[in-house]
Design a protein around this motif. Structure first.
Motif, PDB file in Angstrom:
ATOM      1  N   CYS A 164       5.129   7.802   3.070  1.00 48.26           N
ATOM      2  CA  CYS A 164       4.085   6.788   2.966  1.00 48.26           C
ATOM      3  C   CYS A 164       4.006   6.150   4.347  1.00 48.26           C
ATOM      4  O   CYS A 164       5.011   5.708   4.900  1.00 48.26           O
ATOM      5  CB  CYS A 164       4.444   5.729   1.919  1.00 48.26           C
TER       6      CYS A 164
ATOM      7  N   GLY B  67       0.818  -1.215   0.000  1.00 49.68           N
ATOM      8  CA  GLY B  67       0.000   0.000   0.000  1.00 49.68           C
ATOM      9  C   GLY B  67       0.848   1.259   0.000  1.00 49.68           C
ATOM     10  O   GLY B  67       1.933   1.302   0.594  1.00 49.68           O
ATOM     11  N   HIS B  68       0.371   2.270  -0.685  1.00 44.88           N
ATOM     12  CA  HIS B  68       1.061   3.567  -0.674  1.00 44.88           C
ATOM     13  C   HIS B  68       0.053   4.678  -0.421  1.00 44.88           C
ATOM     14  O   HIS B  68      -1.070   4.665  -0.940  1.00 44.88           O
ATOM     15  CB  HIS B  68       1.737   3.849  -2.028  1.00 44.88           C
TER      16      HIS B  68
ATOM     17  N   HIS C 277       7.220   1.385   5.447  1.00 49.06           N
ATOM     18  CA  HIS C 277       7.575   2.054   4.186  1.00 49.06           C
ATOM     19  C   HIS C 277       8.315   3.378   4.369  1.00 49.06           C
ATOM     20  O   HIS C 277       9.001   3.840   3.470  1.00 49.06           O
ATOM     21  CB  HIS C 277       6.315   2.291   3.338  1.00 49.06           C
TER      22      HIS C 277
HETATM   23 CO    CO Z   1       4.005   2.694   0.629  1.00 43.08          CO
END
Ligand code: CO
Length: 183
Positions: free
Chosen positions: A167, A102-103, A172
């Motif tokens: 992020c 996911g970002h 991340h």
């Molecule tokens: Co990300």
């Protein structure tokens, strides 16, 4: 200013040598110096003022930032101008789902570091990895997206300065982070 000082020194010497220190003499000297210095100052400032004229800044800044399956943004530095409306598009150009890779894009206000925020965010899955206890430190953020998705947010640029973005998907922030510069 050398010209101004030269004139002043010459006149002062003459004035003293003549030993005619009447009021009218000093007033004339003063008036002459003011006039000379004033003219020189004007001549010097004109080119500087012209050099400082800048291109008018647009009302809106369009920013596009990409995240990929290798846990990377495509840029580490974003620059906008104070007062601009920022239209920011985050694109996930990978294929992995948002549960795995996911970002999002989170712009932080000053007063919290990327690692502090990132650690709080890791435990905030229920609120899309935006921790409630640090929500007041978030200037703007996108939603969390997966491969092939994108999200657009619109916000006003904060005051001039340097801000961090990251992020906030768990783990991340060590790679997905950068500087948001408001000029
Ligand atoms: Co990300």
């Amino acid at each position: 200013m050398p010209y101004c000082q030269l004139v002043g020194a010459t006149l002062l010497t003459n004035q003293l040598a003549m030993k005619t220190r009447n009021l009218f003499g000093w007033l004339t000297l003063g008036l002459f110096l003011v006039t000379s210095c004033g003219e020189e100052t004007t001549q010097k400032e004109t080119p500087q003022q012209e050099a400082q004229v800048q291109e008018p800044v647009s009302d809106t800044a369009y920013v596009v930032i990409q995240g990929n399956d290798r846990m990377m943004y495509d840029t580490k530095h974003i620059t906008v101008h104070q007062g601009q409306i920022v239209v920011l598009t985050l694109k996930h150009v990978g294929k992995a789902s948002k549960d795995v890779m996911g970002h999002n894009f989170v712009l932080l206000d000053n007063g919290i570091t990327i690692s502090e925020f990132g650690q709080l965010a890791a435990a905030a899955a229920a609120t899309d990895y935006i921790p409630e206890e640090a929500r007041d430190k978030v200037i703007a953020h996108t939603k969390m997206i997966g491969g092939g998705e994108e999200d657009v947010i619109i916000f006003q640029a904060p005051p001039k300065g340097l801000y961090d973005f990251l992020c906030s998907f768990p783990g991340h922030y060590s790679m997905m982070k950068g500087e948001f510069h408001v000029k």
